[in-house]
Scaffold this motif. Structure first.
Motif, PDB file in Angstrom:
ATOM      1  N   SER A 164       6.686 -15.508 -13.839  1.00 23.13           N
ATOM      2  CA  SER A 164       6.321 -14.158 -13.429  1.00 23.13           C
ATOM      3  C   SER A 164       6.770 -13.974 -11.980  1.00 23.13           C
ATOM      4  CB  SER A 164       4.802 -13.979 -13.540  1.00 23.13           C
ATOM      5  OG  SER A 164       4.387 -12.841 -12.833  1.00 23.13           O
ATOM      6  N   LYS A 165       7.621 -13.004 -11.768  1.00 23.61           N
ATOM      7  CA  LYS A 165       8.127 -12.749 -10.418  1.00 23.61           C
ATOM      8  C   LYS A 165       7.070 -11.995  -9.610  1.00 23.61           C
ATOM      9  CE  LYS A 165      11.999 -10.486  -8.062  1.00 23.61           C
ATOM     10  NZ  LYS A 165      13.310  -9.846  -8.281  1.00 23.61           N
ATOM     11  N   GLY A 166       6.823 -12.484  -8.418  1.00 17.68           N
ATOM     12  CA  GLY A 166       5.870 -11.818  -7.532  1.00 17.68           C
ATOM     13  C   GLY A 166       6.543 -11.413  -6.237  1.00 17.68           C
ATOM     14  N   GLU A 167       6.239 -10.211  -5.762  1.00 18.52           N
ATOM     15  CA  GLU A 167       6.786  -9.746  -4.489  1.00 18.52           C
ATOM     16  C   GLU A 167       5.663  -9.340  -3.530  1.00 18.52           C
ATOM     17  OE1 GLU A 167      10.369  -7.313  -4.457  1.00 18.52           O
ATOM     18  OE2 GLU A 167      10.527  -7.533  -6.638  1.00 18.52           O
ATOM     19  N   TYR A 168       5.854  -9.641  -2.254  1.00 19.75           N
ATOM     20  CA  TYR A 168       4.939  -9.283  -1.178  1.00 19.75           C
ATOM     21  C   TYR A 168       5.696  -8.496  -0.126  1.00 19.75           C
ATOM     22  CZ  TYR A 168       1.538 -12.856  -2.670  1.00 19.75           C
ATOM     23  OH  TYR A 168       0.622 -13.592  -3.375  1.00 19.75           O
ATOM     24  N   ILE A 169       4.975  -7.663   0.593  1.00 22.88           N
ATOM     25  CA  ILE A 169       5.538  -7.105   1.824  1.00 22.88           C
ATOM     26  C   ILE A 169       4.639  -7.536   2.982  1.00 22.88           C
ATOM     27  CG2 ILE A 169       6.750  -5.121   0.816  1.00 22.88           C
ATOM     28  CD1 ILE A 169       4.349  -3.366   1.607  1.00 22.88           C
ATOM     29  N   VAL A 170       5.216  -7.565   4.177  1.00 26.23           N
ATOM     30  CA  VAL A 170       4.430  -7.796   5.397  1.00 26.23           C
ATOM     31  C   VAL A 170       4.485  -6.504   6.196  1.00 26.23           C
ATOM     32  CG1 VAL A 170       4.199  -9.157   7.505  1.00 26.23           C
ATOM     33  CG2 VAL A 170       4.985 -10.257   5.395  1.00 26.23           C
ATOM     34  N   ILE A 171       3.288  -6.033   6.616  1.00 27.04           N
ATOM     35  CA  ILE A 171       3.231  -4.785   7.380  1.00 27.04           C
ATOM     36  C   ILE A 171       2.662  -5.048   8.767  1.00 27.04           C
ATOM     37  CG2 ILE A 171       2.959  -3.359   5.306  1.00 27.04           C
ATOM     38  CD1 ILE A 171      -0.069  -3.059   6.184  1.00 27.04           C
ATOM     39  N   LYS A 172       3.010  -4.168   9.681  1.00 31.23           N
ATOM     40  CA  LYS A 172       2.383  -4.156  11.009  1.00 31.23           C
ATOM     41  C   LYS A 172       1.550  -2.883  11.084  1.00 31.23           C
ATOM     42  CE  LYS A 172       3.399  -5.149  15.857  1.00 31.23           C
ATOM     43  NZ  LYS A 172       2.978  -6.553  15.886  1.00 31.23           N
ATOM     44  N   ALA A 173       0.252  -3.042  11.356  1.00 33.24           N
ATOM     45  CA  ALA A 173      -0.661  -1.894  11.425  1.00 33.24           C
ATOM     46  C   ALA A 173      -1.572  -2.093  12.634  1.00 33.24           C
ATOM     47  CB  ALA A 173      -1.479  -1.788  10.140  1.00 33.24           C
ATOM     48  N   LYS A 174      -1.205  -1.482  13.756  1.00 36.83           N
ATOM     49  CA  LYS A 174      -1.901  -1.731  15.028  1.00 36.83           C
ATOM     50  C   LYS A 174      -3.338  -1.215  15.024  1.00 36.83           C
ATOM     51  CE  LYS A 174       2.172  -2.086  17.958  1.00 36.83           C
ATOM     52  NZ  LYS A 174       2.939  -1.547  19.083  1.00 36.83           N
ATOM     53  N   GLU A 175      -3.608  -0.157  14.251  1.00 41.68           N
ATOM     54  CA  GLU A 175      -4.951   0.422  14.263  1.00 41.68           C
ATOM     55  C   GLU A 175      -5.906  -0.252  13.278  1.00 41.68           C
ATOM     56  OE1 GLU A 175      -4.767   4.653  13.656  1.00 41.68           O
ATOM     57  OE2 GLU A 175      -3.048   4.846  15.017  1.00 41.68           O
ATOM     58  N   LEU A 176      -5.378  -1.056  12.377  1.00 42.86           N
ATOM     59  CA  LEU A 176      -6.202  -1.587  11.277  1.00 42.86           C
ATOM     60  C   LEU A 176      -7.281  -2.554  11.760  1.00 42.86           C
ATOM     61  CD1 LEU A 176      -6.858  -1.767   8.312  1.00 42.86           C
ATOM     62  CD2 LEU A 176      -4.846  -3.212   7.973  1.00 42.86           C
ATOM     63  N   LYS A 177      -6.930  -3.518  12.602  1.00 43.21           N
ATOM     64  CA  LYS A 177      -7.893  -4.451  13.196  1.00 43.21           C
ATOM     65  C   LYS A 177      -8.839  -5.064  12.161  1.00 43.21           C
ATOM     66  CE  LYS A 177      -6.223  -3.410  17.227  1.00 43.21           C
ATOM     67  NZ  LYS A 177      -5.087  -4.240  17.667  1.00 43.21           N
ATOM     68  N   GLU A 178      -8.281  -5.565  11.074  1.00 42.71           N
ATOM     69  CA  GLU A 178      -9.095  -6.172  10.010  1.00 42.71           C
ATOM     70  C   GLU A 178      -8.894  -7.685  10.010  1.00 42.71           C
ATOM     71  OE1 GLU A 178     -11.774  -6.818   7.903  1.00 42.71           O
ATOM     72  OE2 GLU A 178     -11.501  -4.641   7.808  1.00 42.71           O
ATOM     73  N   THR A 179      -9.993  -8.425   9.950  1.00 43.77           N
ATOM     74  CA  THR A 179      -9.907  -9.895   9.989  1.00 43.77           C
ATOM     75  C   THR A 179     -10.248 -10.531   8.644  1.00 43.77           C
ATOM     76  OG1 THR A 179     -12.187 -10.014  10.771  1.00 43.77           O
ATOM     77  CG2 THR A 179     -10.452 -10.024  12.452  1.00 43.77           C
ATOM     78  N   ARG A 180     -10.727  -9.710   7.702  1.00 47.49           N
ATOM     79  CA  ARG A 180     -11.102 -10.244   6.390  1.00 47.49           C
ATOM     80  C   ARG A 180     -10.002  -9.933   5.373  1.00 47.49           C
ATOM     81  NH1 ARG A 180     -16.353  -6.613   6.905  1.00 47.49           N
ATOM     82  NH2 ARG A 180     -14.574  -5.224   7.228  1.00 47.49           N
ATOM     83  N   ILE A 181     -10.003 -10.675   4.266  1.00 48.40           N
ATOM     84  CA  ILE A 181      -9.063 -10.397   3.174  1.00 48.40           C
ATOM     85  C   ILE A 181      -9.669  -9.273   2.340  1.00 48.40           C
ATOM     86  CG2 ILE A 181      -7.977 -11.336   1.091  1.00 48.40           C
ATOM     87  CD1 ILE A 181      -8.366 -14.161   2.471  1.00 48.40           C
ATOM     88  N   ILE A 182      -8.901  -8.238   2.111  1.00 48.66           N
ATOM     89  CA  ILE A 182      -9.387  -7.100   1.320  1.00 48.66           C
ATOM     90  C   ILE A 182      -8.674  -7.088  -0.025  1.00 48.66           C
ATOM     91  CG2 ILE A 182      -9.727  -4.594   1.247  1.00 48.66           C
ATOM     92  CD1 ILE A 182     -11.174  -5.879   3.607  1.00 48.66           C
ATOM     93  N   LYS A 183      -9.455  -6.930  -1.083  1.00 51.17           N
ATOM     94  CA  LYS A 183      -8.875  -6.837  -2.437  1.00 51.17           C
ATOM     95  C   LYS A 183      -9.229  -5.493  -3.034  1.00 51.17           C
ATOM     96  CE  LYS A 183      -7.201  -8.256  -6.500  1.00 51.17           C
ATOM     97  NZ  LYS A 183      -6.901  -6.975  -7.136  1.00 51.17           N
ATOM     98  N   SER A 184      -8.202  -4.723  -3.355  1.00 50.25           N
ATOM     99  CA  SER A 184      -8.396  -3.504  -4.159  1.00 50.25           C
ATOM    100  C   SER A 184      -7.493  -3.694  -5.370  1.00 50.25           C
ATOM    101  CB  SER A 184      -8.055  -2.250  -3.338  1.00 50.25           C
ATOM    102  OG  SER A 184      -6.737  -2.324  -2.831  1.00 50.25           O
TER     103      SER A 184
END
Length: 347
Positions: A208-228
């Motif tokens: 199964s092929k999996g793809e990820y992106i890496v984003i830069k979000a200066k306002e997000l300031k999140e330290t936990r892993i979020i799953k939606s």
């Protein structure tokens, strides 16, 4: 003569080599880095299938072994690659909250599902129905782990960075030989590369092929892993890994515009702040039709072994399955039937 040859150095190969090192076995490793699944994976360990709030396969057995295993490698290599992070599951509705509480009441799930819901206090996240917190979770920096382990192998003259040529493998009754090296056993831990292996490509690996992106979000300031509908994994410096897609049709490691659009679309339902895409990765997960690992002995050759098929749960399965295979080879402790390749009849 060495005790073992190992082909492949992803999660399976590293875990098996560690069993060999800790038991004072001699070994060499062949690795060409053609399979990227372990290196591009999100690095999460999480015992819960968060789509339906169930325990992933034998996670309660695997997690303690994995936790101890990674702690010992950190101490041995003198690095830190295991970060304990909570996973917050975004609820889409009140009904989902109720399902969470029902699941948290079950004996096997109690240690992993916190019954105190988490309010959304991050204005950059869209989560009107709160979060559920998953316990005993975290993230491995797999790139650091593999790089550091490969450096140690190189220093010990145990690593050959070359593509394994199956046509040069000579199989005798008591040993195998490859080029000028003899070994009592050879263990193939090649991930999706197993499909090119003439000794084990009869096994029903789907991939199964999996793809990820890496984003830069200066306002997000999140330290936990979020799953939606996706995972959002903090990397530090305002960078976040976002994934992953599942594609059973494409069998390659190239990134696609379609997957990127899908991930950005899903991010739109989670983030309420600007972001830019700064990276994009793809890899083939070694998934199996019955969702169980591929572990065991070749049907004809007694010194050929396979350790593979961990799918997207490799971080927790690999140390446990590698230990099982080592104990099976050295101490004849039977493999679990569910993962023994003997479950697949050969022609």
């Amino acid at each position: 003569m060495v005790d073992y040859m190992v082909v492949g150095l992803g999660l399976a190969g590293t875990a098996f080599c560690e069993n060999l090192r800790r038991n004072n076995k001699t070994f060499v490793v062949f690795n060409d880095q053609s399979q990227t699944s372990s290196r591009v994976a999100g690095g999460l360990y999480n015992p819960i299938i968060l789509k339906r709030f169930t325990l992933s396969w034998r996670a309660d057995e695997q997690l303690p072994i994995a936790t101890e295993f990674y702690t010992q490698i950190e101490q041995f290599l003198n690095i830190t690659f295991d970060k304990k992070l909570n996973v917050l599951r975004k609820f889409a509705s009140i009904e989902e909250q109720n399902l969470w509480f029902e699941a948290a009441d079950k004996e096997k799930l109690k240690p992993y599902l916190d019954t105190k819901l988490v309010n959304n206090e991050n204005t950059s996240l869209k989560a009107p129905h709160q979060f559920g917190k998953v316990l005993e979770t975290g993230k491995l920096d797999t790139k650091l782990l593999f790089r550091s382990y490969a450096e140690w192998l190189e220093k010990e003259n145990k690593l050959f960075t070359a593509t394994f040529d199956y046509s040069q493998l000579i199989i005798e009754q008591e040993f195998v030989s490859y080029q000028n090296i003899k070994a009592r056993h050879i263990v193939f831990t090649e991930g999706f590369g197993m499909m090119q292996n003439p000794y084990f490509n009869h096994l029903p690996m789907q991939g199964s092929k999996g793809e990820y992106i890496v984003i830069k979000a200066k306002e997000l300031k999140e330290t936990r892993i979020i799953k939606s509908s996706i995972f959002l994994i903090p990397l530090g410096d305002d960078l976040y890994k976002v994934g992953a897609t599942y594609n059973r049709d494409q069998k390659d490691n190239t990134t696609t515009e379609k997957a990127k659009i899908e991930l950005v679309d899903k991010l739109g339902n989670l983030l309420d702040c600007p972001f830019e895409i700064v990276g994009h990765e793809a890899g083939m997960r070694p998934t199996v039709k019955d969702r169980r690992p591929l572990v065991g002995k070749h049907p004809k050759y007694v010194n050929l072994w396979v350790l593979n098929g961990f799918g997207s749960h490799g971080i927790t399965i690999a140390p446990w399955a590698a230990k099982s295979l080592y104990e099976h080879i050295e101490h004849q402790i039977p493999l679990l039937e569910e993962m023994d390749i003997g479950r697949f009849a050969t022609n």
